[in-house]
Design a protein around this motif. Structure first.
Motif, PDB file in Angstrom:
ATOM      1  N   LEU A 118       0.852  -1.190   0.000  1.00 34.68           N
ATOM      2  CA  LEU A 118       0.000   0.000   0.000  1.00 34.68           C
ATOM      3  C   LEU A 118       0.892   1.246   0.000  1.00 34.68           C
ATOM      4  O   LEU A 118       1.360   1.679   1.053  1.00 34.68           O
ATOM      5  N   PRO A 119       1.150   1.843  -1.172  1.00 35.42           N
ATOM      6  CA  PRO A 119       2.022   3.014  -1.238  1.00 35.42           C
ATOM      7  C   PRO A 119       1.331   4.291  -0.767  1.00 35.42           C
ATOM      8  O   PRO A 119       0.151   4.520  -1.040  1.00 35.42           O
ATOM      9  N   VAL A 120       2.097   5.108  -0.059  1.00 32.87           N
ATOM     10  CA  VAL A 120       1.699   6.466   0.301  1.00 32.87           C
ATOM     11  C   VAL A 120       2.450   7.394  -0.648  1.00 32.87           C
ATOM     12  O   VAL A 120       3.683   7.390  -0.678  1.00 32.87           O
ATOM     13  N   ILE A 121       1.708   8.183  -1.429  1.00 29.51           N
ATOM     14  CA  ILE A 121       2.323   9.045  -2.437  1.00 29.51           C
ATOM     15  C   ILE A 121       2.040  10.506  -2.090  1.00 29.51           C
ATOM     16  O   ILE A 121       0.880  10.906  -1.984  1.00 29.51           O
ATOM     17  N   ASP A 122       3.099  11.276  -1.891  1.00 35.12           N
ATOM     18  CA  ASP A 122       2.950  12.711  -1.625  1.00 35.12           C
ATOM     19  C   ASP A 122       2.437  13.376  -2.902  1.00 35.12           C
ATOM     20  O   ASP A 122       3.133  13.419  -3.918  1.00 35.12           O
ATOM     21  N   ALA A 123       1.209  13.914  -2.841  1.00 36.80           N
ATOM     22  CA  ALA A 123       0.546  14.438  -4.042  1.00 36.80           C
ATOM     23  C   ALA A 123       0.669  15.951  -4.180  1.00 36.80           C
ATOM     24  O   ALA A 123       0.033  16.538  -5.068  1.00 36.80           O
ATOM     25  N   ARG A 124       1.474  16.589  -3.352  1.00 32.26           N
ATOM     26  CA  ARG A 124       1.641  18.031  -3.484  1.00 32.26           C
ATOM     27  C   ARG A 124       2.196  18.373  -4.867  1.00 32.26           C
ATOM     28  O   ARG A 124       3.160  17.756  -5.343  1.00 32.26           O
ATOM     29  N   GLY A 125       1.579  19.359  -5.519  1.00 28.50           N
ATOM     30  CA  GLY A 125       2.050  19.793  -6.829  1.00 28.50           C
ATOM     31  C   GLY A 125       1.874  18.755  -7.909  1.00 28.50           C
ATOM     32  O   GLY A 125       2.562  18.792  -8.938  1.00 28.50           O
ATOM     33  N   MET A 126       0.948  17.816  -7.738  1.00 25.47           N
ATOM     34  CA  MET A 126       0.781  16.714  -8.687  1.00 25.47           C
ATOM     35  C   MET A 126      -0.686  16.533  -9.030  1.00 25.47           C
ATOM     36  O   MET A 126      -1.554  16.678  -8.171  1.00 25.47           O
ATOM     37  N   ILE A 154      -2.899  16.315   0.188  1.00 27.66           N
ATOM     38  CA  ILE A 154      -3.680  16.939  -0.888  1.00 27.66           C
ATOM     39  C   ILE A 154      -4.101  18.342  -0.475  1.00 27.66           C
ATOM     40  O   ILE A 154      -4.177  18.672   0.709  1.00 27.66           O
ATOM     41  N   GLY A 155      -4.395  19.171  -1.477  1.00 29.28           N
ATOM     42  CA  GLY A 155      -4.740  20.553  -1.206  1.00 29.28           C
ATOM     43  C   GLY A 155      -6.212  20.827  -1.022  1.00 29.28           C
ATOM     44  O   GLY A 155      -6.590  21.830  -0.414  1.00 29.28           O
ATOM     45  N   LEU A 163      -6.917  13.120  -8.472  1.00 32.06           N
ATOM     46  CA  LEU A 163      -5.954  12.029  -8.277  1.00 32.06           C
ATOM     47  C   LEU A 163      -6.615  10.678  -8.473  1.00 32.06           C
ATOM     48  O   LEU A 163      -6.049   9.780  -9.116  1.00 32.06           O
ATOM     49  N   ALA A 164      -7.818  10.523  -7.939  1.00 34.70           N
ATOM     50  CA  ALA A 164      -8.544   9.258  -8.094  1.00 34.70           C
ATOM     51  C   ALA A 164      -8.829   8.976  -9.560  1.00 34.70           C
ATOM     52  O   ALA A 164      -8.715   7.828 -10.024  1.00 34.70           O
ATOM     53  N   ALA A 165      -9.212  10.021 -10.304  1.00 38.59           N
ATOM     54  CA  ALA A 165      -9.533   9.850 -11.733  1.00 38.59           C
ATOM     55  C   ALA A 165      -8.305   9.511 -12.568  1.00 38.59           C
ATOM     56  O   ALA A 165      -8.434   8.939 -13.653  1.00 38.59           O
ATOM     57  N   SER A 166      -7.119   9.845 -12.067  1.00 39.61           N
ATOM     58  CA  SER A 166      -5.893   9.589 -12.836  1.00 39.61           C
ATOM     59  C   SER A 166      -5.419   8.147 -12.757  1.00 39.61           C
ATOM     60  O   SER A 166      -4.554   7.737 -13.530  1.00 39.61           O
TER      61      SER A 166
END
Length: 438
Positions: A118-126, A154-155, A163-166
């Protein structure tokens, strides 16, 4: 007949594309979230880290052990996980660095044990690139199973929807965690600040758990079945031996498995504080583990009665094992990060000097006639000494091998050993038996 353990429980290895993505606090918050829901949660840490497990123990309310296919051995990884799955309602493993970083990596452990990742991905600026990162992690190795990911920092809710749609088919967003003060734990030069130094850690973990619950992370991961052979009990090589272990804010880097082994070998363990106690307890051997003596050097130096007690113990020829921070305390002098010198025990002629960058890092082992003690090195100080080493560790990965010094009854090194990897060697050290290392 071999004793086979079989356990079944929801389980996951929490990882990330790299360090700094937030997997440590996410793992701790998940453990607290499910603990607060009435579940028994067992958490493990991949690799030789000491500091993350301190926080994870507070979060879960259960002991935390290290898992590492090389350091602890594959059989022990299987055994500890199967035993936890038989006993707990949820099993979590916090990975180290990035998912595929290191040898063996977190991915290697997941593949070995059959754990979903289960990866945790820092989504800032993404935005849509989030899906590409998730796809890359999921497709890099066919033996690593990734069906869900967590978006961190997330912001806005809209950001989470993007992000979910990607995400590609076959990978879902388990939850999107907003930026929140509860999701940050302070750190220093060796990693997280020790759990015992964080005054409001319990309240912060409850707050972090609430953040995760709102983000939809209260769902359990997939259930797995884990099977292993139960190990044979160790030989009681330390029957009747009383071991004093330094444990306080300056000396706290102690693997639970090391303590378990000493007790299983028959030793009686007594803890003492070089910072606050006036003298040693009545013991036959000493263990001065790693920690942060550089942050408490003035207090250590001022505790002259304890210093005298340890020197007398050494003068009497009783065995002392000093690892990393323990080695620094045994030097003649410790120069702290401000360049201030402090007198230390003087059992090891030389100066321990704090530096602004890492001086040692990586997996290593010490080989002797009694076995191969596996472990690691990680330190920001260096030792200036003219003493020749008794032996040097062997480097598996990282910086140069570490010298092992012998001064009278003292064995001192920057190397941290994982005791269960070489029980006979460890028993010889605490019995003061001559060590033939090479």
């Amino acid at each position: 007949m071999t004793d086979i353990i079989t356990g079944q429980a929801p389980a996951a290895l929490i990882t990330a594309p790299g360090s700094g993505q937030g997997k440590s606090i996410v793992t701790a918050a998940l453990a607290r979230l499910h603990r607060n829901a009435g579940r028994k949660v067992r958490v493990f840490k991949h690799g030789p880290d000491y500091l993350d497990p301190m926080v994870l123990e507070v979060a879960s309310g259960q002991p935390v052990y290290q898992l590492h296919p090389w350091m602890t051995g594959e059989a022990e990884c299987h055994w500890r996980l199967a035993e936890a799955a038989r006993d707990a309602d949820l099993v979590l493993v916090e990975g180290a660095m990035g998912l595929f970083d290191g040898d063996p990596s977190s991915a290697d452990l997941a593949a070995l044990a059959g754990l979903p990742v289960l990866p945790v991905i820092d989504a800032r600026g993404m935005a849509q690139t989030f899906g590409a990162v998730a796809l890359g992690l999921a497709s890099f190795r066919p033996d690593v199973k990734i069906g869900q990911v967590i978006a961190n920092r997330i912001g806005s809710p809209r950001h989470g929807e993007m992000l979910a749609a990607s995400l590609p088919d076959g990978i879902e967003l388990l939850g999107a965690i907003p930026r929140d003060e509860a999701m940050a734990i302070p750190d220093r030069h060796l990693g997280l600040v020790q759990a015992s130094e964080l005054a409001h850690l319990d309240q912060q973990l409850d707050a972090a758990a609430a953040v995760l619950a709102k983000a939809g992370l209260d769902r359990l991961p997939a259930t797995v079945t884990l099977t292993a052979e139960h190990p044979a009990p160790p030989t009681r090589l330390l029957d009747g031996v009383r071991i004093g272990i330094a444990r306080d804010a300056a000396f706290a880097f102690i693997y639970r498995a090391n303590v378990d082994l000493l007790e299983a070998q028959g030793a009686t363990l007594t803890y003492f504080s070089p910072l606050s106690d006036a003298q040693l307890p009545e013991v036959d051997a000493l263990w001065l583990p790693g920690g942060y003596p550089e942050l408490h050097a003035a207090t250590l130096a001022a505790n002259t009665s304890m210093m005298a007690s340890i020197r007398a113990f050494h003068h009497a020829g009783k065995p002392i094992l000093a690892e990393c921070g323990g080695l620094m305390a045994c030097a003649s002098e410790l120069v702290d990060r401000d360049g201030q010198p402090h007198p230390m025990l003087g059992l090891l002629a030389g100066r321990a000097i704090m530096e602004g960058r890492l001086q040692g890092l990586g997996l290593q082992s010490l080989r002797a006639d009694e076995g191969e003690l596996r472990g690691h090195t990680y330190h920001h100080s260096r030792l200036e000494t003219e003493l020749p080493p008794l032996a040097c560790t062997r480097k598996l990965a990282g910086t140069e091998a570490e010298p092992v010094f012998h001064a009278g009854s003292l064995t001192a090194t920057y190397f941290h050993g994982y005791f269960p990897s070489a029980p006979a060697l460890v028993a010889a050290l605490f019995r003061g038996q001559p060590l033939t290392a090479y």
